[in-house]
Design a protein around this motif. Structure first.
Motif, PDB file in Angstrom:
ATOM      1  N   LEU A  59     -48.385 -67.012 -88.042  1.00 27.13           N
ATOM      2  CA  LEU A  59     -47.559 -66.025 -87.682  1.00 27.13           C
ATOM      3  C   LEU A  59     -47.798 -64.488 -88.292  1.00 27.13           C
ATOM      4  CD1 LEU A  59     -44.062 -67.834 -87.932  1.00 27.13           C
ATOM      5  CD2 LEU A  59     -45.396 -67.191 -85.971  1.00 27.13           C
ATOM      6  N   ARG A  60     -48.216 -64.823 -89.920  1.00 26.70           N
ATOM      7  CA  ARG A  60     -48.522 -63.630 -90.470  1.00 26.70           C
ATOM      8  C   ARG A  60     -49.886 -62.961 -89.901  1.00 26.70           C
ATOM      9  NH1 ARG A  60     -47.607 -66.957 -94.816  1.00 26.70           N
ATOM     10  NH2 ARG A  60     -49.680 -67.195 -95.768  1.00 26.70           N
ATOM     11  N   GLU A  61     -50.600 -63.889 -89.732  1.00 19.96           N
ATOM     12  CA  GLU A  61     -51.874 -63.002 -88.890  1.00 19.96           C
ATOM     13  C   GLU A  61     -51.775 -62.291 -87.828  1.00 19.96           C
ATOM     14  OE1 GLU A  61     -55.248 -66.052 -90.920  1.00 19.96           O
ATOM     15  OE2 GLU A  61     -54.755 -66.350 -88.846  1.00 19.96           O
ATOM     16  N   GLN A  62     -50.935 -63.016 -86.923  1.00 17.73           N
ATOM     17  CA  GLN A  62     -50.603 -62.250 -85.615  1.00 17.73           C
ATOM     18  C   GLN A  62     -49.701 -60.946 -86.122  1.00 17.73           C
ATOM     19  OE1 GLN A  62     -49.503 -64.540 -82.240  1.00 17.73           O
ATOM     20  NE2 GLN A  62     -49.464 -66.174 -83.365  1.00 17.73           N
ATOM     21  N   TYR A  63     -48.733 -60.865 -87.090  1.00 19.15           N
ATOM     22  CA  TYR A  63     -48.191 -59.605 -87.559  1.00 19.15           C
ATOM     23  C   TYR A  63     -49.026 -58.738 -87.810  1.00 19.15           C
ATOM     24  CZ  TYR A  63     -45.122 -56.728 -89.918  1.00 19.15           C
ATOM     25  OH  TYR A  63     -44.175 -55.450 -90.295  1.00 19.15           O
ATOM     26  N   ASN A  64     -50.022 -59.229 -88.831  1.00 17.79           N
ATOM     27  CA  ASN A  64     -50.900 -58.098 -89.372  1.00 17.79           C
ATOM     28  C   ASN A  64     -51.927 -57.698 -88.317  1.00 17.79           C
ATOM     29  OD1 ASN A  64     -50.174 -58.158 -91.874  1.00 17.79           O
ATOM     30  ND2 ASN A  64     -51.247 -59.874 -92.582  1.00 17.79           N
ATOM     31  N   ASN A  65     -52.349 -58.473 -87.528  1.00 15.82           N
ATOM     32  CA  ASN A  65     -53.440 -57.915 -86.379  1.00 15.82           C
ATOM     33  C   ASN A  65     -52.267 -56.710 -85.515  1.00 15.82           C
ATOM     34  OD1 ASN A  65     -55.375 -59.202 -86.910  1.00 15.82           O
ATOM     35  ND2 ASN A  65     -55.153 -60.805 -85.623  1.00 15.82           N
ATOM     36  N   ALA A  66     -51.244 -57.141 -85.034  1.00 19.43           N
ATOM     37  CA  ALA A  66     -50.328 -56.094 -84.384  1.00 19.43           C
ATOM     38  C   ALA A  66     -50.314 -54.639 -85.205  1.00 19.43           C
ATOM     39  CB  ALA A  66     -49.000 -56.826 -84.006  1.00 19.43           C
ATOM     40  N   LEU A  67     -49.900 -54.989 -86.435  1.00 20.91           N
ATOM     41  CA  LEU A  67     -49.934 -53.535 -87.145  1.00 20.91           C
ATOM     42  C   LEU A  67     -51.056 -52.811 -87.371  1.00 20.91           C
ATOM     43  CD1 LEU A  67     -47.214 -52.389 -88.620  1.00 20.91           C
ATOM     44  CD2 LEU A  67     -46.812 -54.798 -87.447  1.00 20.91           C
ATOM     45  N   MET A  68     -52.213 -53.751 -87.690  1.00 17.47           N
ATOM     46  CA  MET A  68     -53.475 -52.987 -87.915  1.00 17.47           C
ATOM     47  C   MET A  68     -53.747 -52.167 -86.529  1.00 17.47           C
ATOM     48  SD  MET A  68     -57.092 -54.999 -88.625  1.00 17.47           S
ATOM     49  CE  MET A  68     -57.287 -55.737 -87.026  1.00 17.47           C
ATOM     50  N   ASN A  69     -53.602 -52.883 -85.560  1.00 21.04           N
ATOM     51  CA  ASN A  69     -54.011 -52.452 -84.006  1.00 21.04           C
ATOM     52  C   ASN A  69     -53.195 -51.152 -83.678  1.00 21.04           C
ATOM     53  OD1 ASN A  69     -55.809 -54.514 -83.729  1.00 21.04           O
ATOM     54  ND2 ASN A  69     -54.304 -55.832 -82.310  1.00 21.04           N
ATOM     55  N   VAL A  70     -52.045 -51.248 -83.995  1.00 17.71           N
ATOM     56  CA  VAL A  70     -51.197 -49.927 -83.559  1.00 17.71           C
ATOM     57  C   VAL A  70     -51.681 -48.640 -84.536  1.00 17.71           C
ATOM     58  CG1 VAL A  70     -49.202 -50.110 -85.001  1.00 17.71           C
ATOM     59  CG2 VAL A  70     -49.027 -49.366 -82.815  1.00 17.71           C
ATOM     60  N   MET A  71     -51.908 -49.018 -85.917  1.00 20.97           N
ATOM     61  CA  MET A  71     -52.185 -47.844 -86.743  1.00 20.97           C
ATOM     62  C   MET A  71     -53.726 -47.269 -86.387  1.00 20.97           C
ATOM     63  SD  MET A  71     -50.249 -48.501 -90.190  1.00 20.97           S
ATOM     64  CE  MET A  71     -49.932 -50.280 -90.304  1.00 20.97           C
ATOM     65  N   ASP A  72     -54.710 -48.291 -85.917  1.00 28.25           N
ATOM     66  CA  ASP A  72     -55.832 -47.996 -86.018  1.00 28.25           C
ATOM     67  C   ASP A  72     -56.116 -47.020 -84.658  1.00 28.25           C
ATOM     68  OD1 ASP A  72     -56.583 -49.128 -88.374  1.00 28.25           O
ATOM     69  OD2 ASP A  72     -57.796 -50.708 -87.302  1.00 28.25           O
ATOM     70  N   GLY A  73     -55.374 -47.443 -83.841  1.00 23.24           N
ATOM     71  CA  GLY A  73     -55.185 -47.023 -82.374  1.00 23.24           C
ATOM     72  C   GLY A  73     -54.695 -45.506 -82.302  1.00 23.24           C
ATOM     73  N   VAL A  74     -53.726 -45.481 -83.023  1.00 23.19           N
ATOM     74  CA  VAL A  74     -53.110 -43.963 -83.352  1.00 23.19           C
ATOM     75  C   VAL A  74     -54.087 -43.136 -84.046  1.00 23.19           C
ATOM     76  CG1 VAL A  74     -51.336 -42.806 -84.548  1.00 23.19           C
ATOM     77  CG2 VAL A  74     -50.743 -44.767 -83.144  1.00 23.19           C
ATOM     78  N   ARG A  75     -54.850 -43.804 -84.964  1.00 22.70           N
ATOM     79  CA  ARG A  75     -55.728 -42.931 -85.676  1.00 22.70           C
ATOM     80  C   ARG A  75     -56.875 -42.399 -84.602  1.00 22.70           C
ATOM     81  NH1 ARG A  75     -60.781 -45.606 -89.455  1.00 22.70           N
ATOM     82  NH2 ARG A  75     -61.076 -43.943 -90.681  1.00 22.70           N
ATOM     83  N   GLU A  76     -57.283 -43.287 -83.916  1.00 16.30           N
ATOM     84  CA  GLU A  76     -58.149 -42.752 -82.769  1.00 16.30           C
ATOM     85  C   GLU A  76     -57.593 -41.462 -81.972  1.00 16.30           C
ATOM     86  OE1 GLU A  76     -60.059 -45.095 -80.030  1.00 16.30           O
ATOM     87  OE2 GLU A  76     -61.036 -46.329 -81.576  1.00 16.30           O
TER      88      GLU A  76
END
Ligand code: FAD
Length: 520
Positions: free
Chosen positions: A387-404
């Motif tokens: 559960l933690r890993e899925q949460y962390n992936n979701a947050l990482m993706n959203v921020m890295d995407g916005v960065r691009e």
């Protein structure tokens, strides 16, 4: 070890992130969990007059709040777009509106516009919103009806962001973040959240290195199962106590400072523009956020190119005499994200989790998205790592995407009139974005070529920025020469007609909010 959900939640921090989290958790779980929020009276919050994403309405819907309930208390107005000024060249502007692109015969209208430009304004020709903003219109009629939505996909109103992907609601809000926090304090405490005003002076760890309690100056220890770090750029629990590293984005997004002013305005005299404005400057850009009784404005800049005194002078000159007696608020920004936002029994939400500069108003969107994910991946006593890993992936993706997406604004900006803007063309960019840019030169962005994981920005947003900033060549699909253009030209005409009729019938924002303020 138990599969029963954890019950005792301690939130540290009472800014927008802390109170949005407290309010949402009570709305989601009621009295089945115990929530304590501790905030310092000495450490201030960041609240500069915020612009949001249109998804934020799901937050208010989830809490059961109507616009009439919360908007007047937060000085809130409507936002239909971001208006970019001077990013291409002085005097030029374009909108990134909350409006999906229509497509004709399988090609987005931007593609058709590149082949058959009906004017020099792709945003006016392809979107209804541009004309509404130029006319200072409200997206709602005086009787509260929403503008007719034939140009906005998906009218259903599910109550989480995730359920709503692919559709586009036509507006977001501007509001005063500190007033929203105050409003939500009342909402959450009335529903049972325990509110402690005190300084956290120490953080207790158990033998496994998990958080056991936070120590306050006057209220003793606050113990809990799950700790939510909403302490802002400090990252008191996640980054300091648990030593989770921070991944800086500064190599690609160099703006690391801001200076903000709150400028009074008179809604009976000054038009309330229904958009956030981002005006390019010598070392960054200035935001202008119209609220009911003031304008929130600030200069986001890179200290490598400008010092704070010059940034403040520039901002004051930009605003003019109205800013003369207003104190300036200088802010140092931490740009990037925590490597993981959830470590052991500590979840960071808000600035402690991550922040990109406010160019596309994504700070509160990250908070809202994080809270939804926390509910989705809420832990049980066995602390399932997946559960933690899925949460962390979701947050990482959203921020890295916005960065691009943000990097694209600078790389795409045609202006290169000083060192700051010249460097935006040569600075390293994320590898994947470099590859995408090559693809976009041949074919405007679509679902197959934008950042592939959820980050809140659909392909049409990329189309707007590419065509608007003007520094990267884009060309129409060759196939358009083989397809009869009549339907596309008719669509351009339909947009023009629709815009004209809406500008004629919708009230101005001033009229709409005067009515709301008067409680009519
Ligand atoms: P903060 O507001 O910093 O709150 C931190 C809290 O932690 C405070 O309550 C403080 O008292 C508490 N705290 C800290 N230390 C302790 C301690 N030891 N003990 C107890 N309590 C403690 N977002 C948008 O969506 N749109 C925008 O237009 C936008 N513009 C922005 C412009 C700028 C210049 C900046 C910097 C940010 C902007 N943001 C924007 C982001 C947005 O402001 C934040 O995401 C939002 O306000 C959340 O902040 P926060 O609650 O995480 O942190």
């Amino acid at each position: 070890m138990t599969h029963a959900p954890v019950r005792d939640v301690v939130i540290v921090g009472g800014g927008t992130a802390g109170w949005m989290t407290a309010a949402y958790l009570t709305a989601a779980f009621g009295d089945r969990i115990n929530v304590t929020l501790v905030e310092s009276a000495d450490v201030g919050t960041i609240g500069v007059g915020e612009a949001t994403f249109s998804d934020i309405r799901h937050f208010f819907e989830f809490l059961g709040l109507a616009e009439r309930d919360w908007m007047p208390a937060c000085n809130a107005t409507y936002k239909l777009a971001v208006r970019f000024e001077d990013w291409r060249e002085p005097g030029h502007h374009f909108y990134h509106p909350f409006e999906q692109l229509r497509s004709v015969k399988g090609f987005p209208l931007t593609d058709w516009w590149l082949r058959y430009p009906t004017s020099d304004r792709f945003d006016v020709d392809c979107f209804v919103m541009a004309s509404l903003i130029d006319g200072n219109r409200s997206p709602r009629y005086l009787d509260n009806r929403l503008l007719e939505q034939d140009f906005v996909e998906g009218e259903a109103a599910p109550n989480t962001i995730a359920e709503y992907q692919g559709a586009q609601f036509p507006y977001a809000y501007h509001f005063e973040a500190h007033l929203l926090a105050k409003y939500l304090t009342k909402y959450a405490t009335q529903r049972g959240v325990r509110h402690v005003v005190d300084n956290v002076v120490d953080v207790g760890l158990d033998e496994r290195g998990w958080l056991s309690h936070v120590q306050t100056a006057e209220h003793g220890r606050l113990e809990g199962d799950l700790f939510v770090d909403c302490t802002g750029f400090r990252g008191l629990l996640l980054n300091k106590a648990l030593e989770e590293p921070f991944v800086s984005y500064q190599d690609t997004l160099p703006n690391d400072s801001a200076v903000a002013l709150q400028v009074p305005m008179d809604m009976d005299k000054d038009p309330i523009r229904p958009c956030t404005t981002a005006t390019a400057q010598d070392a960054g850009w200035i935001w202008t956020i119209p609220l009911i009784s003031r304008i929130g404005t600030g200069y986001v800049y890179a200290r490598d190119y400008m010092d704070p005194e010059e940034a403040e002078r520039t901002l004051r000159a930009f605003v003019g005499p109205a800013a003369a007696d207003v104190p300036a608020n200088h802010i140092r920004m931490r740009i990037g994200r925590s490597r993981r936002s959830w470590v052991n029994n500590c979840v960071a939400i808000g600035l402690s989790s991550g922040f990109v500069e406010p160019l596309e108003s994504t700070g509160i969107f990250f908070i809202h998205y994080a809270i939804e994910q926390l509910v989705k991946y809420y832990p049980a006593g066995d602390w399932d790592l997946t559960l933690r890993e899925q949460y962390n992936n979701a947050l990482m993706n959203v921020m890295d995407g916005v960065r691009e997406f943000l990097v694209l604004h600078y790389r795409g900006a045609k202006r290169a009139d000083n060192q700051y803007w010249r460097d935006t063309k040569t600075r390293a960019i994320p590898d994947a974005l470099a590859e995408r840019l090559e693809l976009w030169e041949s074919k405007v962005p679509d679902t197959g070529t934008v950042y592939p994981r959820y980050h809140g920005l659909p392909p049409y947003s990329y189309n707007c920025i590419l065509l608007g900033t003007g520094g990267i060549p884009v060309r129409p699909s060759p196939a358009l020469d083989l397809i009869d253009e009549k339907a596309a030209l008719a669509e351009f005409q339909a947009i023009k007609d629709k815009a004209r009729s809406l500008v004629r019938t919708l009230p101005t924002q001033n009229a709409y909010f005067k009515r709301m303020r008067d409680g009519v």
